[in-house]
Design an enzyme around this catalytic site. Structure first.
Site, short mmCIF file in Angstrom:
data_model
loop_
_atom_site.label_atom_id
_atom_site.label_comp_id
_atom_site.label_asym_id
_atom_site.label_seq_id
_atom_site.Cartn_x
_atom_site.Cartn_y
_atom_site.Cartn_z
N GLY A 104 0.83 -1.21 0.00
CA GLY A 104 0.00 0.00 0.00
C GLY A 104 0.86 1.25 0.00
O GLY A 104 0.93 1.96 1.02
N TYR A 105 1.54 1.50 -1.11
CA TYR A 105 2.35 2.72 -1.25
C TYR A 105 1.58 3.79 -2.06
O TYR A 105 1.27 4.85 -1.56
CB TYR A 105 3.66 2.41 -1.99
N SER A 106 1.29 3.47 -3.34
CA SER A 106 0.75 4.48 -4.26
C SER A 106 -0.64 4.93 -3.88
O SER A 106 -1.45 4.15 -3.35
CB SER A 106 0.71 3.92 -5.68
N GLU A 164 12.74 -3.89 -4.23
CA GLU A 164 11.79 -3.99 -5.34
C GLU A 164 12.55 -3.96 -6.66
O GLU A 164 12.14 -4.56 -7.65
CB GLU A 164 10.77 -2.84 -5.28
N ASN A 175 10.15 4.49 -15.94
CA ASN A 175 11.43 4.63 -16.66
C ASN A 175 11.88 6.09 -16.74
O ASN A 175 13.07 6.37 -16.74
CB ASN A 175 11.30 4.01 -18.05
N GLU A 176 10.91 7.03 -16.78
CA GLU A 176 11.30 8.45 -16.80
C GLU A 176 11.99 8.81 -15.47
O GLU A 176 12.99 9.52 -15.45
CB GLU A 176 10.07 9.35 -17.01
#
Ligand SMILES: Cc1cc2nc3c(=O)[nH]c(=O)nc-3n(C[C@H](O)[C@H](O)[C@H](O)COP(=O)(O)OP(=O)(O)OC[C@H]3O[C@@H](n4cnc5c(N)ncnc54)[C@H](O)[C@@H]3O)c2cc1C
Length: 398
Positions: free
Chosen positions: A127-129, A244, A384-385
């Site tokens: 539960g991060y984002s 991760e 990736n950005e």
């Protein structure tokens, strides 16, 4: 620097291959190779097989149940598993929470939660984002307010992978607002069966239910479930993210996907010739294969440095970018190789034992779904950005 495996490492690889031959269920490997749906039971079965062998928590120290492998052994194991068609270990308990508890948890938390991760008694999710806190993770707003020996949690998490299977979630929560945003975050372990929690599915482009939204309304969480110190959660969160991103290049997955793509390019014909002989297709195939070979070498270079006591820096970000681009290109080429057969989205064809109408080559049924599913690779684990920003900062000082 020697990029060849030593005789000992080769012997270890043979041991891994023997194990995979004996213990990886063929039914599950076939599903993985053919892009079919894995059920909760399939994932749990592989978890249990690895745990029985003592190879599940390969990042953990021996005293907590890890096998005591070095960086090269972990690399060999993970790649051979991927090539053989083993399912990815569900990472949230074993690869993410476990190392955080080992480093920052109390003795009581380690004693209680670690064996449960190994046995599979708990299924964890991350539960991060949140809406508004993805790349800018420190902006999390889900609040936890202390009330006696509990915290009361309110807010929303999103993109929660396999949250619908989980009975536990580890969350970043806001416990202070009058400080720099990174200094008001705490790391809390929450039982998904607590009143006030709702899990809603998000169905993605490939028609899959893999991710979820999780809502918290006045959820009471025992204060004993706080990991480490209040307001120090950002430190633990960052530590977890380094895990991760371990083996993020996913070389083994690309090697397996490449073999499948080459088979398909031989079996499919265009104007009476194998597609592999088509100059345009062959050029793209050759390019991605060369990219993959280059990435393998870079990956080995990083592993050799880590084995020699180094810490991967910008290289992890490079591997994440190249690894995910290569996997996306391979799935894009497979979809192209299937031509019009890849157009229909036959969800039922992803199920084991699908006996519907034959629709083109074997690989066709799952080609579109896999192509869409792989779009996620360049987003999660730090987009990736964002990885490019990290490289710019570390290498160019921008
Ligand atoms: C399939 C899937 C599974 C996931 N599973 C989980 C999970 O289990 N648990 C969990 O907590 N999260 C999970 N995530 C969330 C994932 O970590 C976030 O999606 C990711 O961090 C990006 O955040 P965002 O979606 O809010 O996009 P945003 O941060 O809003 O980014 C949108 C776009 O802007 C770009 N961007 C943003 N900031 C910058 C910048 N500073 N410079 C340049 N470009 C920028 C991004 O690269 C992206 O292209 C999952 C995501 C996906 C797609």
């Amino acid at each position: 620097m020697d990029l060849k495996f030593t005789a000992q490492e080769e012997a270890f690889r043979t041991e891994v291959l023997d194990f995979l031959r004996e213990r990886l269920p063929q039914r599950i490997a076939d599903k993985v190779h053919n892009g079919r749906h894995l059920t909760r039971d399939d994932m749990a079965a592989w978890h249990a097989i690895l745990n029985e062998k003592g190879w599940l928590a390969n990042h953990w120290p021996k005293e907590y149940g890890g096998p005591g492998w070095n960086a090269v052994q972990k690399f060999i194991f993970e790649n051979e598993c991927a090539i053989a068609g083993a399912p990815r270990i569900v990472p949230f308990g074993v690869n993410m929470l476990g190392p955080v508890l080992i480093r920052y948890g109390s003795e009581a938390q380690k004693r209680y939660w670690l064996p449960r991760i190994l046995s599979g008694a708990d299924w964890w999710c991350q539960g991060y984002s949140e809406p508004g806190a993805g790349s800018d993770l420190a902006s999390v707003r889900t609040s936890a307010v202390r009330d006696g020996d509990h915290y009361v949690v309110n807010g929303q998490k999103t993109w929660t992978t396999l949250g619908h299977y989980a009975n536990m979630i580890f969350c970043l929560v806001r416990t202070a607002t009058d400080v720099r945003k990174q200094e008001g975050i705490s790391f809390l372990l929450i039982d998904m069966n607590t009143p006030g929690i709702e899990v809603h599915p998000i169905v993605t482009l490939d028609g899959e239910h893999e991710v979820n939204e999780v809502f918290f309304t006045d959820v009471r969480v025992p204060a004993a479930n706080l990991v480490g110190e209040e307001n120090k959660g950002w430190t633990y969160a960052k530590y977890l993210l380094t895990y991760e991103r371990t083996n993020i290049a996913g070389v083994g997955f690309s090697v397996a996907a490449m073999a499948r793509l080459k088979r398909a390019a031989q079996n499919v014909t265009r104007n009476g010739k194998p597609l592999a002989d088509d100059p345009q297709f062959a050029a793209r195939l050759a390019k991605v294969e060369i990219d993959l070979e280059n990435m393998k070498t870079t990956n080995l270079r990083v592993i050799a440095a880590v084995a020699g006591g180094g810490v991967p820096g910008a290289e992890s970000s490079m591997l994440k970018i190249r690894g995910t681009e290569i996997r996306q290109e391979i799935s894009s080429l497979l979809r192209r190789a299937m031509g019009p057969y890849a157009a229909p989205f036959v969800e039922a064809a992803l199920e084991e034992g699908y006996a519907g109408e034959a629709i083109g080559p074997d690989e066709a049924a799952s080609a579109a779904a896999q192509y869409f599913n792989n779009r996620k690779l360049s987003i999660f684990g730090g987009s990736n950005e964002i990885q490019k920003n990290i490289i710019a900062k570390m290498m160019l000082g921008l």
